[in-house]
Design a protein around this motif. Structure first.
Motif, PDB file in Angstrom:
ATOM      1  N   ASP A  48      27.743 -41.642 -61.619  1.00 57.56           N
ATOM      2  CA  ASP A  48      28.378 -41.176 -60.390  1.00 57.56           C
ATOM      3  C   ASP A  48      28.356 -39.644 -60.409  1.00 57.56           C
ATOM      4  O   ASP A  48      28.798 -39.017 -61.381  1.00 57.56           O
ATOM      5  CB  ASP A  48      29.812 -41.693 -60.351  1.00 57.56           C
ATOM      6  CG  ASP A  48      30.592 -41.204 -59.139  1.00 57.56           C
ATOM      7  OD1 ASP A  48      29.999 -40.548 -58.265  1.00 57.56           O
ATOM      8  OD2 ASP A  48      31.810 -41.465 -59.095  1.00 57.56           O
ATOM      9  N   THR A  49      27.825 -39.009 -59.371  1.00 56.37           N
ATOM     10  CA  THR A  49      27.700 -37.553 -59.333  1.00 56.37           C
ATOM     11  C   THR A  49      28.776 -36.883 -58.477  1.00 56.37           C
ATOM     12  O   THR A  49      28.629 -35.725 -58.087  1.00 56.37           O
ATOM     13  CB  THR A  49      26.307 -37.140 -58.819  1.00 56.37           C
ATOM     14  OG1 THR A  49      26.052 -37.784 -57.565  1.00 56.37           O
ATOM     15  CG2 THR A  49      25.229 -37.512 -59.820  1.00 56.37           C
ATOM     16  N   ALA A  50      29.856 -37.593 -58.205  1.00 51.78           N
ATOM     17  CA  ALA A  50      30.963 -36.979 -57.463  1.00 51.78           C
ATOM     18  C   ALA A  50      31.475 -35.708 -58.142  1.00 51.78           C
ATOM     19  O   ALA A  50      31.819 -34.733 -57.452  1.00 51.78           O
ATOM     20  CB  ALA A  50      32.100 -37.987 -57.275  1.00 51.78           C
ATOM     21  N   PRO A  51      31.536 -35.648 -59.496  1.00 46.15           N
ATOM     22  CA  PRO A  51      31.974 -34.390 -60.122  1.00 46.15           C
ATOM     23  C   PRO A  51      31.086 -33.200 -59.775  1.00 46.15           C
ATOM     24  O   PRO A  51      31.582 -32.079 -59.653  1.00 46.15           O
ATOM     25  CB  PRO A  51      31.914 -34.712 -61.623  1.00 46.15           C
ATOM     26  CG  PRO A  51      32.083 -36.190 -61.703  1.00 46.15           C
ATOM     27  CD  PRO A  51      31.370 -36.727 -60.491  1.00 46.15           C
ATOM     28  N   LEU A  52      29.788 -33.434 -59.597  1.00 48.90           N
ATOM     29  CA  LEU A  52      28.894 -32.334 -59.248  1.00 48.90           C
ATOM     30  C   LEU A  52      29.217 -31.779 -57.868  1.00 48.90           C
ATOM     31  O   LEU A  52      29.200 -30.562 -57.661  1.00 48.90           O
ATOM     32  CB  LEU A  52      27.435 -32.797 -59.298  1.00 48.90           C
ATOM     33  CG  LEU A  52      26.393 -31.763 -58.858  1.00 48.90           C
ATOM     34  CD1 LEU A  52      26.457 -30.515 -59.736  1.00 48.90           C
ATOM     35  CD2 LEU A  52      24.984 -32.370 -58.885  1.00 48.90           C
ATOM     36  N   LYS A  53      29.529 -32.657 -56.932  1.00 49.09           N
ATOM     37  CA  LYS A  53      29.868 -32.199 -55.580  1.00 49.09           C
ATOM     38  C   LYS A  53      31.083 -31.281 -55.622  1.00 49.09           C
ATOM     39  O   LYS A  53      31.093 -30.208 -54.995  1.00 49.09           O
ATOM     40  CB  LYS A  53      30.144 -33.385 -54.670  1.00 49.09           C
ATOM     41  CG  LYS A  53      30.400 -33.012 -53.202  1.00 49.09           C
ATOM     42  CD  LYS A  53      30.507 -34.268 -52.345  1.00 49.09           C
ATOM     43  CE  LYS A  53      30.580 -33.908 -50.862  1.00 49.09           C
ATOM     44  NZ  LYS A  53      31.825 -33.195 -50.514  1.00 49.09           N
TER      45      LYS A  53
END
Length: 395
Positions: A153-158
């Motif tokens: 899940d790349t939500a932290p990158l956003k």
């Protein structure tokens, strides 16, 4: 030759472009290169990136001049914080004390063990501010759902991008920013350019969406993956633009196409990855140089035609398509250490990130201070290439 010689070299150009290849954790090398260039005459007015190169590019273009190095530093400190505390400055190496003897060791075998464990750590637990394992995993998600399309899940990158990058500044177009992606449906390479699109976090994330690790990013009704799938080196996009004035391009690559015959399966995986993601950089740049220089030669011949032929439709067409401006390409390639294996692009330990950053600074410094180390490609018109053929750091 002195640093002033390189400064004078860059002053002769109307445009400065910074071209950044993809390469995950190796992207700290690009940050180091930029830090060394920061106080020189090379101030990029166009930054083009793919994957981690797109993140570095956005961190530069999306911050005012004095904030760029602090924001790059903050990002790379964040993503390398999983295995140790944050040091006071980049010159320090302070990994987890348990692993310190391995991280600081000059011996190849202990450092390989440390790097491989660090990569396994990243794969299992994710990277702070970047990605986290999907729970429940993709195989247990409903088929066709966005969650079923990636391991992480790349939500932290956003959230990281929104915190560290001023997207209003990017869209003010003070610096041109272009990031490479591939359209999942068509398989074609597509670039999002702030001179043509309004750029947001989703465009940067799309350029980094390497499957199957990361999910595709939906933009304007289409889904996009990492541009490195098609071409990991965005130089072609810059050259295809055909700017009418002289340009200096600093191209910073993270994978070298050249290497030794592997001795084991780990080495096979490493060479495969190097060859795949180097994107035939040298071949492509040589071919582009040949095409541009051929256009220049045709242009010279057209200028010798009799005046009564100058209004001929075919001559006018050739004049239009052969219009070129001189381009100088300064090429820097990360040269890996002997203990770096196939996991080097997802090994985010603090020790390795700082090491890559320092290598970038040193290679850029050697280029600026010792321009005689830049070996000309021999192409004196149109496109001229310069390659850092020697350097002082051990590999």
């Amino acid at each position: 030759m002195a640093k002033k010689s390189m400064t004078d070299f860059m002053k002769r150009h109307h445009h400065h472009a910074l071209v950044l290849q993809g390469g995950g954790a190796l992207g700290a090398y690009q940050a180091g290169v930029y830090e060394e260039l920061f106080n020189t005459q090379f101030q990029p007015d166009w930054i083009v990136g793919v994957s981690i190169g797109a993140i570095n590019a956005a961190l530069i273009a999306g911050n005012l001049h004095d904030n760029r190095i602090p924001r790059l530093t903050e990002f790379w400190h964040l993503v390398s914080s999983g295995m140790g505390p944050m040091p006071d400055h980049l010159a320090d190496q302070v990994p987890n004390p348990f692993f310190a003897p391995f991280a600081d060791s000059a011996l190849k075998t202990p450092r390989i063990a440390f790097n491989q464990f660090s990569a396994l750590w990243s794969a299992m637990l994710g990277i702070p501010g970047f990605y986290r394992p999907r729970v429940p995993p993709a195989v247990l998600q409903p088929e066709g759902s966005p969650e079923a399309l990636s391991i992480y899940d790349t939500a932290p990158l956003k959230a990281t991008l929104e915190k560290l990058i001023d997207f209003d500044l990017i869209n003010a177009r003070r610096v041109r920013l272009s990031v490479g992606t591939v359209n999942v449906r068509t398989g074609n390479s597509e670039y999002f350019d702030n001179f043509q699109h309004r750029i947001g976090p989703e465009h940067i994330m799309a350029s980094c969406a390497l499957p199957p690790a990361f999910p595709p990013v939906r933009i304007g009704g289409e889904s996009y993956w990492d541009g490195g799938i098609v071409s990991n080196t965005p130089l072609q996009y810059v050259l295809d633009a055909g700017l009418p004035e002289k340009m200096c391009v600093f191209q910073v690559d993270l994978f070298s196409a050249r290497g030794e015959l592997p001795a084991n399966l780990a080495g096979v995986q490493q060479r495969h990855k190097d060859i795949l993601y180097s994107s035939r950089t040298r071949y492509n740049s040589n071919m582009v140089a040949e095409i541009v220089n051929t256009k220049k030669a045709i242009r010279g011949l057209l200028d010798k035609l009799p005046a009564d032929l100058m209004d001929d439709a075919e001559v006018l067409h050739l004049q239009k398509v052969t219009r070129v401006a001189p381009i100088d390409i300064v090429h820097l390639i990360y040269r890996q250490a002997a203990y770096e294996l196939e996991s080097k692009d997802y090994e985010f330990s603090r020790a390795s990130v700082l090491e890559h950053w320092r290598c970038g600074r040193q290679d850029a410094h050697d280029t600026l201070v010792h321009p005689e180390w830049l070996k000309s490609s021999g192409l004196n018109d149109g496109v001229t290439q310069f390659d850092l053929t020697r350097h002082t750091r051990a590999v």
